[in-house]
Design a protein around this motif. Structure first.
Motif, short mmCIF file in Angstrom:
data_model
loop_
_atom_site.label_atom_id
_atom_site.label_comp_id
_atom_site.label_asym_id
_atom_site.label_seq_id
_atom_site.Cartn_x
_atom_site.Cartn_y
_atom_site.Cartn_z
N LEU A 1 22.81 14.63 9.17
CA LEU A 1 23.39 13.28 9.15
C LEU A 1 24.38 13.03 8.02
O LEU A 1 24.76 11.88 7.76
N ASN A 2 24.82 14.09 7.34
CA ASN A 2 25.68 13.90 6.16
C ASN A 2 26.96 13.11 6.45
O ASN A 2 27.34 12.22 5.67
N LYS A 3 27.63 13.41 7.55
CA LYS A 3 28.89 12.72 7.86
C LYS A 3 28.65 11.23 8.11
O LYS A 3 29.39 10.37 7.62
N GLU A 4 27.60 10.92 8.86
CA GLU A 4 27.29 9.52 9.16
C GLU A 4 26.87 8.77 7.91
O GLU A 4 27.21 7.59 7.74
N ILE A 5 26.14 9.44 7.03
CA ILE A 5 25.72 8.80 5.78
C ILE A 5 26.94 8.49 4.90
O ILE A 5 27.03 7.43 4.27
N GLN A 6 27.90 9.38 4.88
CA GLN A 6 29.14 9.14 4.14
C GLN A 6 29.91 7.96 4.73
O GLN A 6 30.45 7.13 3.99
N GLN A 7 29.93 7.85 6.05
CA GLN A 7 30.61 6.72 6.70
C GLN A 7 29.95 5.39 6.32
O GLN A 7 30.64 4.39 6.10
N ILE A 8 28.63 5.40 6.22
CA ILE A 8 27.90 4.20 5.82
C ILE A 8 28.32 3.78 4.41
O ILE A 8 28.52 2.60 4.12
N ALA A 9 28.48 4.77 3.53
CA ALA A 9 28.89 4.49 2.15
C ALA A 9 30.27 3.84 2.11
O ALA A 9 30.54 2.96 1.28
N VAL A 10 31.16 4.27 3.01
CA VAL A 10 32.51 3.72 3.06
C VAL A 10 32.51 2.30 3.65
O VAL A 10 33.22 1.41 3.17
N GLN A 11 31.69 2.10 4.66
CA GLN A 11 31.70 0.83 5.40
C GLN A 11 30.90 -0.28 4.73
O GLN A 11 31.17 -1.46 4.93
N GLU A 12 29.89 0.11 3.93
CA GLU A 12 28.97 -0.88 3.36
C GLU A 12 28.76 -0.62 1.88
O GLU A 12 28.41 0.49 1.48
N GLN A 13 28.98 -1.62 1.05
CA GLN A 13 28.86 -1.45 -0.41
C GLN A 13 27.50 -1.88 -0.96
O GLN A 13 27.06 -1.39 -1.99
N ASN A 14 26.84 -2.79 -0.27
CA ASN A 14 25.55 -3.30 -0.73
C ASN A 14 24.46 -2.24 -0.51
O ASN A 14 24.27 -1.74 0.60
N ALA A 15 23.73 -1.90 -1.58
CA ALA A 15 22.75 -0.81 -1.52
C ALA A 15 21.65 -1.09 -0.50
O ALA A 15 21.25 -0.21 0.27
N ASN A 16 21.15 -2.33 -0.48
CA ASN A 16 20.06 -2.66 0.45
C ASN A 16 20.53 -2.52 1.89
O ASN A 16 19.78 -2.02 2.75
N LYS A 17 21.76 -2.93 2.15
CA LYS A 17 22.30 -2.79 3.50
C LYS A 17 22.57 -1.32 3.84
O LYS A 17 22.48 -0.92 5.00
N GLN A 18 22.90 -0.52 2.82
CA GLN A 18 23.08 0.91 3.04
C GLN A 18 21.76 1.56 3.47
O GLN A 18 21.73 2.38 4.39
N PHE A 19 20.68 1.18 2.79
CA PHE A 19 19.35 1.71 3.18
C PHE A 19 19.03 1.33 4.61
O PHE A 19 18.55 2.15 5.39
N GLN A 20 19.29 0.07 4.96
CA GLN A 20 19.00 -0.37 6.32
C GLN A 20 19.87 0.37 7.34
O GLN A 20 19.40 0.74 8.42
N ALA A 21 21.12 0.59 6.98
CA ALA A 21 22.03 1.30 7.90
C ALA A 21 21.57 2.74 8.11
O ALA A 21 21.66 3.28 9.22
N ILE A 22 21.05 3.37 7.06
CA ILE A 22 20.55 4.76 7.20
C ILE A 22 19.26 4.76 8.03
O ILE A 22 19.05 5.66 8.86
N ALA A 23 18.41 3.75 7.83
CA ALA A 23 17.20 3.63 8.65
C ALA A 23 17.58 3.46 10.12
O ALA A 23 17.00 4.11 11.00
N ASP A 24 18.57 2.62 10.39
CA ASP A 24 19.04 2.41 11.77
C ASP A 24 19.64 3.70 12.34
O ASP A 24 19.45 4.02 13.52
N LEU A 25 20.35 4.44 11.50
CA LEU A 25 20.94 5.71 11.92
C LEU A 25 19.84 6.70 12.33
O LEU A 25 19.95 7.37 13.37
N LEU A 26 18.80 6.78 11.52
CA LEU A 26 17.67 7.65 11.85
C LEU A 26 17.02 7.21 13.15
O LEU A 26 16.70 8.04 14.02
N ASP A 27 16.82 5.91 13.30
CA ASP A 27 16.21 5.39 14.54
C ASP A 27 17.02 5.80 15.76
O ASP A 27 16.46 6.27 16.76
#
Length: 380
Positions: A277-303
């Motif tokens: 998931l490295n590429k998708e995780i990097q995209q999340i970092a670019v699209q979202e700056q808030n750390a809590n929202k980044q965690f949620q986005a990665i959780a959603d990505l895993l789901d």
């Protein structure tokens, strides 16, 4: 002394002594008599007394046990995606969790068959309270996650667990398996909890956790059983939840669930290895700056990845049609498969209790709804 002393598996230098301590335990005898039914106890005991590493123990005793379990209680294990994994690369496998022992035992058997290193495995300390089970878990390279601690102790324990995971992945170059949430999924809704990701991130230190997550190679795992061998045992907790009641486990409930998971009928089983998931995780970092929202986005990505990779069986489609009273998926199963499911269902569920009926059917039907939702989101 290592900071991991309370949670780590055995070192190879400790394996032989540990085996000598349990060599005459009745549970080990039962396990080995099941695995090697045609040989004397002296035969396997002699082999075991010459075992000096976790790998030897896993290959010579645990792997044959898993094969025997598959032979006796399933119609076979299929896999997909293992060819994407590279040898000598460590991965953090984040998986849906349906069975206490089998999920990781089957994954490790598949890794071994594909010439890949077996994982170190997270297991709740509530499951290894019996001394024999604790020894067995440490002999199969499991590390314990402490449950039910007060807030301050939980924080310290989480830091140690996170550091152990980092140590295994980056220093020992050994893959780690951890469930996407605390405990098994009871209702068929596989969902990643942000708390698990936050615990893993604690070891990042000064490093940005997104960069750290890319270094530890997160890979989603989807495991599905045609029949959940512990479906009936999950019902009391599901019913309590449906009635908004607090559920309290029985004294030996975890142990009985463990045994039923191993020996109960599962029919077919499938394990799918998702993409790194490295590429998708990097995209999340670019699209979202808030750390809590980044965690949620990665959780959603895993789901999304776990649900998309989940193998749906005829039982899932049958339960869906029975739950909603239609035949939307009738082309996904035969009349005979439906009869078998209904017979099992009617034996274990009080048909006069609408809540019990709904809870049992939803356990199998929810993966259908969840995968459909995920695939529609991907299209849009």
């Amino acid at each position: 002394m290592s900071p991991f002393e309370d949670i780590r598996p055995f070192y190879d230098t400790e394996v032989n002594e540990a085996l000598r301590e349990i060599i005459h335990h009745p549970m080990l005898k039962a396990m080995m008599n099941f695995t090697f039914p045609d040989v004397s106890d002296d035969y396997w005991r002699d082999l075991m007394l010459h075992c000096h590493s976790i790998r030897d123990f896993q290959i010579n005793f645990i792997y044959p046990s898993v094969q025997k379990v598959l032979e006796k209680s399933s119609e076979g294990l299929s896999t997909s995606g293992f060819e994407k994994l590279e040898k000598n690369v460590s991965y953090l496998f984040i998986s849906n969790h349906r069975d206490i022992i089998l999920d990781t035992s089957l994954l490790n058997a598949c890794l071994y068959e594909h010439g890949l290193s077996m994982t170190t495995t997270a297991i709740g300390d509530n499951l290894v309270k019996k001394p024999f089970l604790k020894s067995l878990s440490k002999l199969t390279r499991s590390f314990t996650i402490k449950r039910g601690l007060p807030a301050r102790e939980l924080l310290e324990s989480s830091k140690i667990t996170s550091a152990y995971i980092k140590n295994s992945l980056l220093r020992e170059n050994r893959s780690v398996w951890i469930a996407q949430r605390e405990g098994r999924t009871k209702d068929g809704n596989d969902e990643t909890h942000k708390g698990v990701l936050k615990m893993i991130s604690m070891a990042a230190g000064e490093e940005n956790f997104i960069d750290y997550f890319k270094r530890i190679n997160i890979v989603p795992i989807s495991i599905s059983y045609e029949y959940d061998p512990t479906d009936v045992l999950k019902m009391p907790e599901l019913l309590a939840k449906a009635k908004s009641e607090t559920y309290v486990k029985g004294e030996n409930e975890d142990f009985m669930t463990l045994l039923n998971g191993i020996m109960g009928q599962k029919k077919r089983i499938h394990i799918h290895v998702g993409n790194l998931l490295n590429k998708e995780i990097q995209q999340i970092a670019v699209q979202e700056q808030n750390a809590n929202k980044q965690f949620q986005a990665i959780a959603d990505l895993l789901d999304r990845n776990i649900l998309a990779g989940y193998k749906l069986w005829p039982t899932n489609y049958i339960a869906h049609d029975l739950l909603y009273g239609d035949e939307e998926y009738k082309d996904q199963y035969t009349i005979e498969e439906k009869k078998v499911f209904e017979n099992r269902f009617q034996k274990v569920v009080d048909l006069n209790d609408p809540m019990a009926v709904k809870s049992y059917l939803a356990m199998y039907a929810n993966p259908v709804n969840n995968q459909k939702r995920v695939l529609e989101e991907v299209k849009n």
